[in-house]
Write a protein that holds these residues in place. Structure first.
Motif, PDB file in Angstrom:
ATOM      1  N   LEU A  45      -9.108  -3.679  -7.738  1.00  0.00           N
ATOM      2  CA  LEU A  45     -10.239  -4.292  -7.040  1.00  0.00           C
ATOM      3  C   LEU A  45     -11.244  -3.277  -6.515  1.00  0.00           C
ATOM      4  O   LEU A  45     -12.440  -3.554  -6.474  1.00  0.00           O
ATOM      5  N   VAL A  46     -10.752  -2.115  -6.095  1.00  0.00           N
ATOM      6  CA  VAL A  46     -11.588  -1.134  -5.402  1.00  0.00           C
ATOM      7  C   VAL A  46     -11.755   0.109  -6.254  1.00  0.00           C
ATOM      8  O   VAL A  46     -10.766   0.715  -6.673  1.00  0.00           O
ATOM      9  N   ALA A  47     -12.994   0.472  -6.505  1.00  0.00           N
ATOM     10  CA  ALA A  47     -13.264   1.710  -7.226  1.00  0.00           C
ATOM     11  C   ALA A  47     -13.394   2.839  -6.210  1.00  0.00           C
ATOM     12  O   ALA A  47     -13.812   2.632  -5.083  1.00  0.00           O
ATOM     13  N   GLY A  48     -13.022   4.001  -6.610  1.00  0.00           N
ATOM     14  CA  GLY A  48     -13.142   5.145  -5.718  1.00  0.00           C
ATOM     15  C   GLY A  48     -11.851   5.923  -5.651  1.00  0.00           C
ATOM     16  O   GLY A  48     -10.765   5.339  -5.572  1.00  0.00           O
ATOM     17  N   GLU A  49     -11.996   7.210  -5.695  1.00  0.00           N
ATOM     18  CA  GLU A  49     -10.824   8.077  -5.731  1.00  0.00           C
ATOM     19  C   GLU A  49     -10.053   8.073  -4.418  1.00  0.00           C
ATOM     20  O   GLU A  49      -8.835   8.168  -4.409  1.00  0.00           O
ATOM     21  N   TYR A  50     -10.759   7.957  -3.311  1.00  0.00           N
ATOM     22  CA  TYR A  50     -10.118   8.023  -2.007  1.00  0.00           C
ATOM     23  C   TYR A  50     -10.109   6.673  -1.293  1.00  0.00           C
ATOM     24  O   TYR A  50      -9.278   6.450  -0.405  1.00  0.00           O
ATOM     25  N   THR A  51     -11.014   5.791  -1.667  1.00  0.00           N
ATOM     26  CA  THR A  51     -11.113   4.494  -1.000  1.00  0.00           C
ATOM     27  C   THR A  51      -9.896   3.634  -1.271  1.00  0.00           C
ATOM     28  O   THR A  51      -9.328   3.039  -0.350  1.00  0.00           O
ATOM     29  N   ALA A  52      -9.473   3.542  -2.530  1.00  0.00           N
ATOM     30  CA  ALA A  52      -8.335   2.692  -2.884  1.00  0.00           C
ATOM     31  C   ALA A  52      -7.041   3.151  -2.193  1.00  0.00           C
ATOM     32  O   ALA A  52      -6.342   2.317  -1.599  1.00  0.00           O
ATOM     33  N   PRO A  53      -6.690   4.448  -2.240  1.00  0.00           N
ATOM     34  CA  PRO A  53      -5.469   4.844  -1.522  1.00  0.00           C
ATOM     35  C   PRO A  53      -5.556   4.632  -0.014  1.00  0.00           C
ATOM     36  O   PRO A  53      -4.574   4.203   0.608  1.00  0.00           O
ATOM     37  N   ALA A  54      -6.720   4.901   0.568  1.00  0.00           N
ATOM     38  CA  ALA A  54      -6.868   4.694   2.009  1.00  0.00           C
ATOM     39  C   ALA A  54      -6.696   3.222   2.359  1.00  0.00           C
ATOM     40  O   ALA A  54      -6.007   2.885   3.330  1.00  0.00           O
ATOM     41  N   LEU A  55      -7.284   2.346   1.557  1.00  0.00           N
ATOM     42  CA  LEU A  55      -7.142   0.919   1.795  1.00  0.00           C
ATOM     43  C   LEU A  55      -5.696   0.466   1.594  1.00  0.00           C
ATOM     44  O   LEU A  55      -5.159  -0.317   2.377  1.00  0.00           O
ATOM     45  N   ALA A  56      -5.041   0.966   0.563  1.00  0.00           N
ATOM     46  CA  ALA A  56      -3.649   0.594   0.289  1.00  0.00           C
ATOM     47  C   ALA A  56      -2.721   1.034   1.424  1.00  0.00           C
ATOM     48  O   ALA A  56      -1.861   0.261   1.864  1.00  0.00           O
ATOM     49  N   PHE A  57      -2.886   2.261   1.903  1.00  0.00           N
ATOM     50  CA  PHE A  57      -2.052   2.719   3.018  1.00  0.00           C
ATOM     51  C   PHE A  57      -2.364   1.939   4.297  1.00  0.00           C
ATOM     52  O   PHE A  57      -1.468   1.675   5.098  1.00  0.00           O
ATOM     53  N   GLY A  58      -3.623   1.559   4.470  1.00  0.00           N
ATOM     54  CA  GLY A  58      -3.982   0.720   5.606  1.00  0.00           C
ATOM     55  C   GLY A  58      -3.313  -0.638   5.542  1.00  0.00           C
ATOM     56  O   GLY A  58      -2.830  -1.156   6.551  1.00  0.00           O
ATOM     57  N   VAL A  59      -3.245  -1.223   4.342  1.00  0.00           N
ATOM     58  CA  VAL A  59      -2.574  -2.515   4.171  1.00  0.00           C
ATOM     59  C   VAL A  59      -1.082  -2.387   4.457  1.00  0.00           C
ATOM     60  O   VAL A  59      -0.483  -3.261   5.096  1.00  0.00           O
ATOM     61  N   VAL A  60      -0.456  -1.295   4.006  1.00  0.00           N
ATOM     62  CA  VAL A  60       0.967  -1.071   4.287  1.00  0.00           C
ATOM     63  C   VAL A  60       1.204  -0.992   5.788  1.00  0.00           C
ATOM     64  O   VAL A  60       2.095  -1.659   6.330  1.00  0.00           O
TER      65      VAL A  60
END
Length: 179
Positions: A99-114
């Protein structure tokens, strides 16, 4: 550490390649986007399983060498809880990276969801907390600190079902997306 690792395993894919500008080669391959994502998911599940099995097997052998053996059924139960219950974290990471493009945005969002999921579920929906399922908190005998014989099969199956659902949504999103 396992949750951190599987979230990182779920990152990347064709959406990230588009953001970087290298997706044209991948899209020129004579396979569908669903097949590309399916292979990526299959390899990720195998790698996540290996990340769950190898440390516990090492603990089993090292404890046996130290003359303090762990029962093999305990090791099997912990691996089952970790991988069976925790693949939802991998699936969530694949969905976020779809859903999210970006090298750092997707991991940051995923860790935030966790992190947010662990807090919210622990506060209001404790019986559905995947973090507690993965760590064995629902199955541990407080007097012996061993896992009981009764594993939370409904929780494991629910977690796997949610993971399959998120992976199916990821495939649909990638197929519908314009590159």
């Amino acid at each position: 550490m396992w949750v951190l690792s599987v979230v990182l395993l779920g990152m990347g894919g064709i959406v990230r390649e588009k953001a970087v500008g290298t997706s044209s080669l991948t899209l020129a391959l004579p396979v569908s986007r669903a097949h590309l994502l399916g292979v990526r998911v299959g390899m990720g599940v195998l790698q996540a399983s290996a990340l769950g099995v190898v440390p516990w097997v090492a603990v089993f052998f090292l404890s046996s060498l130290a003359k303090r053996p762990i029962l093999i059924n305990q090791v099997f139960s912990y691996v089952l809880l970790l991988v069976g219950g925790g693949l939802v974290y991998f699936a969530m990471a694949v969905l976020v990276s779809s859903l999210v493009a970006g090298e750092y945005t997707a991991p940051a969002l995923a860790f935030g969801v966790v992190l947010l999921g662990a807090i919210v579920f622990d506060s209001w929906l404790r019986q559905f907390n995947v973090w507690r399922l993965v760590t064995g908190d629902f199955s541990i005998d407080r007097s012996t600190y061993l896992l009981s014989a009764h594993l939370p099969w409904t929780g494991i199956l629910a977690s796997l079902s949610v993971a399959v659902l998120m992976l199916a949504v990821s495939i649909i999103v990638v197929q519908e997306r314009e590159f």
